[in-house]
Design a protein around this motif. Structure first.
Motif, mmCIF file in Angstrom:
data_model
loop_
_atom_site.group_PDB
_atom_site.id
_atom_site.type_symbol
_atom_site.label_atom_id
_atom_site.label_comp_id
_atom_site.label_asym_id
_atom_site.label_seq_id
_atom_site.Cartn_x
_atom_site.Cartn_y
_atom_site.Cartn_z
ATOM 1 N N PHE A 197 4.236 10.375 16.236
ATOM 2 C CA PHE A 197 3.964 9.363 15.233
ATOM 3 C C PHE A 197 4.877 8.152 15.441
ATOM 4 C CE2 PHE A 197 2.468 13.089 12.836
ATOM 5 C CZ PHE A 197 1.277 12.595 12.315
ATOM 6 N N THR A 198 4.407 6.991 14.994
ATOM 7 C CA THR A 198 5.295 5.852 14.770
ATOM 8 C C THR A 198 5.513 5.775 13.274
ATOM 9 O OG1 THR A 198 4.505 4.667 16.714
ATOM 10 C CG2 THR A 198 5.597 3.368 15.019
ATOM 11 N N LEU A 199 6.743 6.047 12.856
ATOM 12 C CA LEU A 199 7.076 6.245 11.452
ATOM 13 C C LEU A 199 7.710 4.992 10.868
ATOM 14 C CD1 LEU A 199 8.300 9.162 9.516
ATOM 15 C CD2 LEU A 199 10.012 7.374 9.762
ATOM 16 N N ALA A 200 7.316 4.655 9.637
ATOM 17 C CA ALA A 200 7.915 3.569 8.880
ATOM 18 C C ALA A 200 8.259 4.083 7.487
ATOM 19 C CB ALA A 200 6.969 2.378 8.800
ATOM 20 N N VAL A 201 9.043 3.309 6.765
ATOM 21 C CA VAL A 201 9.436 3.663 5.403
ATOM 22 C C VAL A 201 9.189 2.474 4.491
ATOM 23 C CG1 VAL A 201 11.340 4.371 3.891
ATOM 24 C CG2 VAL A 201 11.213 5.268 6.221
ATOM 25 N N SER A 202 8.628 2.743 3.328
ATOM 26 C CA SER A 202 8.613 1.770 2.233
ATOM 27 C C SER A 202 9.127 2.497 0.999
ATOM 28 C CB SER A 202 7.209 1.200 1.997
ATOM 29 O OG SER A 202 6.378 2.157 1.369
ATOM 30 N N THR A 203 9.477 1.763 -0.045
ATOM 31 C CA THR A 203 10.124 2.397 -1.189
ATOM 32 C C THR A 203 9.419 2.043 -2.489
ATOM 33 O OG1 THR A 203 12.256 2.320 -0.049
ATOM 34 C CG2 THR A 203 12.313 2.703 -2.418
ATOM 35 N N CYS A 204 8.857 3.027 -3.148
ATOM 36 C CA CYS A 204 8.367 2.968 -4.521
ATOM 37 C C CYS A 204 7.528 1.711 -4.786
ATOM 38 C CB CYS A 204 9.549 3.074 -5.486
ATOM 39 S SG CYS A 204 9.109 3.622 -7.166
ATOM 40 N N TYR A 205 8.093 0.697 -5.443
ATOM 41 C CA TYR A 205 7.386 -0.525 -5.846
ATOM 42 C C TYR A 205 6.723 -1.224 -4.665
ATOM 43 C CZ TYR A 205 6.876 -4.884 -8.614
ATOM 44 O OH TYR A 205 6.411 -5.991 -9.278
ATOM 45 N N ASP A 206 7.234 -1.015 -3.463
ATOM 46 C CA ASP A 206 6.608 -1.574 -2.257
ATOM 47 C C ASP A 206 5.134 -1.198 -2.151
ATOM 48 O OD1 ASP A 206 8.831 -2.901 -1.077
ATOM 49 O OD2 ASP A 206 9.514 -1.048 -0.117
ATOM 50 N N LEU A 207 4.741 -0.070 -2.760
ATOM 51 C CA LEU A 207 3.358 0.382 -2.682
ATOM 52 C C LEU A 207 2.371 -0.659 -3.207
ATOM 53 C CD1 LEU A 207 3.590 4.113 -3.816
ATOM 54 C CD2 LEU A 207 2.537 3.317 -1.700
ATOM 55 N N GLY B 168 2.381 -0.700 14.859
ATOM 56 C CA GLY B 168 2.001 0.588 15.434
ATOM 57 C C GLY B 168 2.197 1.780 14.524
ATOM 58 N N ALA B 169 2.650 1.564 13.292
ATOM 59 C CA ALA B 169 2.932 2.693 12.404
ATOM 60 C C ALA B 169 1.659 3.439 12.036
ATOM 61 C CB ALA B 169 3.631 2.210 11.137
ATOM 62 N N ASP B 170 1.717 4.765 12.076
ATOM 63 C CA ASP B 170 0.612 5.596 11.628
ATOM 64 C C ASP B 170 1.062 6.673 10.639
ATOM 65 O OD1 ASP B 170 1.984 7.083 13.522
ATOM 66 O OD2 ASP B 170 0.343 7.091 14.971
ATOM 67 N N LEU B 171 2.332 6.602 10.229
ATOM 68 C CA LEU B 171 2.873 7.461 9.176
ATOM 69 C C LEU B 171 3.906 6.654 8.400
ATOM 70 C CD1 LEU B 171 3.532 10.089 7.636
ATOM 71 C CD2 LEU B 171 4.989 10.754 9.572
ATOM 72 N N VAL B 172 3.686 6.508 7.083
ATOM 73 C CA VAL B 172 4.649 5.805 6.231
ATOM 74 C C VAL B 172 5.157 6.779 5.182
ATOM 75 C CG1 VAL B 172 5.081 3.840 4.713
ATOM 76 C CG2 VAL B 172 3.422 3.625 6.582
ATOM 77 N N LEU B 173 6.468 6.944 5.122
ATOM 78 C CA LEU B 173 7.113 7.752 4.090
ATOM 79 C C LEU B 173 7.528 6.840 2.950
ATOM 80 C CD1 LEU B 173 9.410 10.071 6.254
ATOM 81 C CD2 LEU B 173 7.081 10.516 5.448
ATOM 82 N N VAL B 174 7.319 7.305 1.706
ATOM 83 C CA VAL B 174 7.549 6.459 0.537
ATOM 84 C C VAL B 174 8.463 7.171 -0.464
ATOM 85 C CG1 VAL B 174 6.461 4.970 -1.176
ATOM 86 C CG2 VAL B 174 5.192 5.605 0.887
ATOM 87 N N PRO B 175 9.787 7.121 -0.279
ATOM 88 C CA PRO B 175 10.697 7.667 -1.299
ATOM 89 C C PRO B 175 10.581 6.844 -2.574
ATOM 90 C CG PRO B 175 11.919 6.422 0.355
ATOM 91 C CD PRO B 175 10.514 6.504 0.852
ATOM 92 N N LEU C 11 -5.906 3.457 7.703
ATOM 93 C CA LEU C 11 -6.292 4.672 8.430
ATOM 94 C C LEU C 11 -5.057 5.364 8.994
ATOM 95 C CD1 LEU C 11 -9.484 3.292 10.227
ATOM 96 C CD2 LEU C 11 -9.357 4.553 8.074
ATOM 97 N N SER C 12 -4.083 5.562 8.104
ATOM 98 C CA SER C 12 -2.790 6.140 8.461
ATOM 99 C C SER C 12 -2.429 7.229 7.463
ATOM 100 C CB SER C 12 -1.694 5.059 8.430
ATOM 101 O OG SER C 12 -1.978 4.002 9.298
ATOM 102 N N TYR C 13 -1.480 8.069 7.859
ATOM 103 C CA TYR C 13 -0.875 8.980 6.896
ATOM 104 C C TYR C 13 0.104 8.207 6.008
ATOM 105 C CZ TYR C 13 -2.352 13.347 9.226
ATOM 106 O OH TYR C 13 -3.068 14.397 9.742
ATOM 107 N N VAL C 14 0.111 8.553 4.725
ATOM 108 C CA VAL C 14 1.116 8.060 3.778
ATOM 109 C C VAL C 14 1.622 9.268 3.003
ATOM 110 C CG1 VAL C 14 1.562 6.632 1.749
ATOM 111 C CG2 VAL C 14 0.090 5.757 3.570
#
Length: 282
Positions: A164-174, A187-194, A217-220
């Motif tokens: 995966f190419t992983l990225a992070v966003s946080t809460c309100y960023d959604l 290139g991100a295809d997985l975003v983790l959202v703490p 068309l990515s995992y979140v």
């Protein structure tokens, strides 16, 4: 804390640790989080992720300045050590970062300001190396304490993790889809959202990450807090969404750990089956 196991295929097993911090009690919160990290690793996790400000508690605003540390501080060092000892990737949720301490140290990560506080996520590799630093880009408005106390981040990095190419966003960023388009273009295809998403906005919490997954068309995967923090109830419901926006692993509002097996080939197959991204007009 209970564990909720849901298989979604082969690939990266992600543990979403839905954690209920004791507001302002950083030492206890960190000790409990490290214990949950070890338990998740023992259960086969490849990546263990924590919620927004799991160390201090999002709504413990009066504790931010007192409890902040730089990126080279002992709190994050403990998670780097745990990543190495347990041979897992770790998203150290977000923590309150003292930007002055980071800027004055030997840490080679640019800061958005020479002083102030940031809401900062750090990803460590199984070697214990710091691979990604993301500071919350959109600070909550409505004259909130967050906007008054914190400095917004500018960097939007990615890191390669198990296909995966992983990225992070946080809460309100959604709520800001343009950030996710930037990640898509990187290139991100997985975003983790703490997150520390509160009641009553349950439907927002379910709709927004699913929509971000569908659009790109990515995992979140969302990692929310649980319980009551500073008098505010959190909705929990940490969830992994596949590239169709379908929940593949989820839970309720209690403390738990959600496991989901995410497959990078799933992203490629969905994008091939439904190549809507090729029709973008920029």
């Amino acid at each position: 804390m209970t564990a909720n196991h849901v298989d979604a295929g082969d690939g990266l097993r992600v543990a979403l640790v839905q954690f209920s911090p004791d507001a302002g009690n950083v030492e206890d919160n960190v000790e409990r989080a490290l214990s949950e990290l070890e338990a998740a690793a023992d259960a086969g996790a490849d990546l263990v992720a924590f919620p927004e400000l799991f160390d201090v508690g999002y709504f413990a605003f009066d504790s931010y300045a007192r409890q902040a540390e730089g990126l080279g501080g002992p709190r994050l060092a403990a998670f780097a050590d745990a990543a190495r000892e347990n041979d897992v990737w770790v998203l150290a949720g977000t923590v309150v970062e003292d930007l002055a301490s980071t800027a004055a140290s030997s840490v080679d990560v640019p800061t958005p300001a020479d002083e102030g506080l940031a809401n900062t996520a750090v990803v460590f590799s199984p070697r214990g190396d710091r691979e990604l630093v993301y500071r919350k880009h959109h600070l909550f408005g409505y004259d909130s304490a967050e906007a008054e106390l914190l400095v917004a981040g500018e960097r939007r990095p990615t890191v390669d993790v198990a296909g995966f190419t992983l990225a992070v966003s946080t809460c309100y960023d959604l709520r800001f889809p343009e950030l996710y388009r930037e990640y898509l273009d990187a290139g991100a295809d997985l975003v983790l959202v703490p997150s520390a998403w509160p009641y009553p906005r349950v439907e927002h919490w379910k709709t927004l990450p699913s929509t971000r997954a569908v659009e790109n068309l990515s995992y979140v995967a969302t990692i929310n807090g649980a319980g009551t923090v500073g008098g505010t109830d959190l909705v929990g419901r940490s969830t992994a969404y596949d590239p169709w926006g379908t929940p593949v692993a989820t839970t309720d509002d209690r403390e738990t750990t959600v496991f989901a097996d995410l497959d990078p080939e799933r992203v490629r197959s969905v994008r091939a089956e439904f190549p809507a991204l090729e029709d973008r007009r920029l």
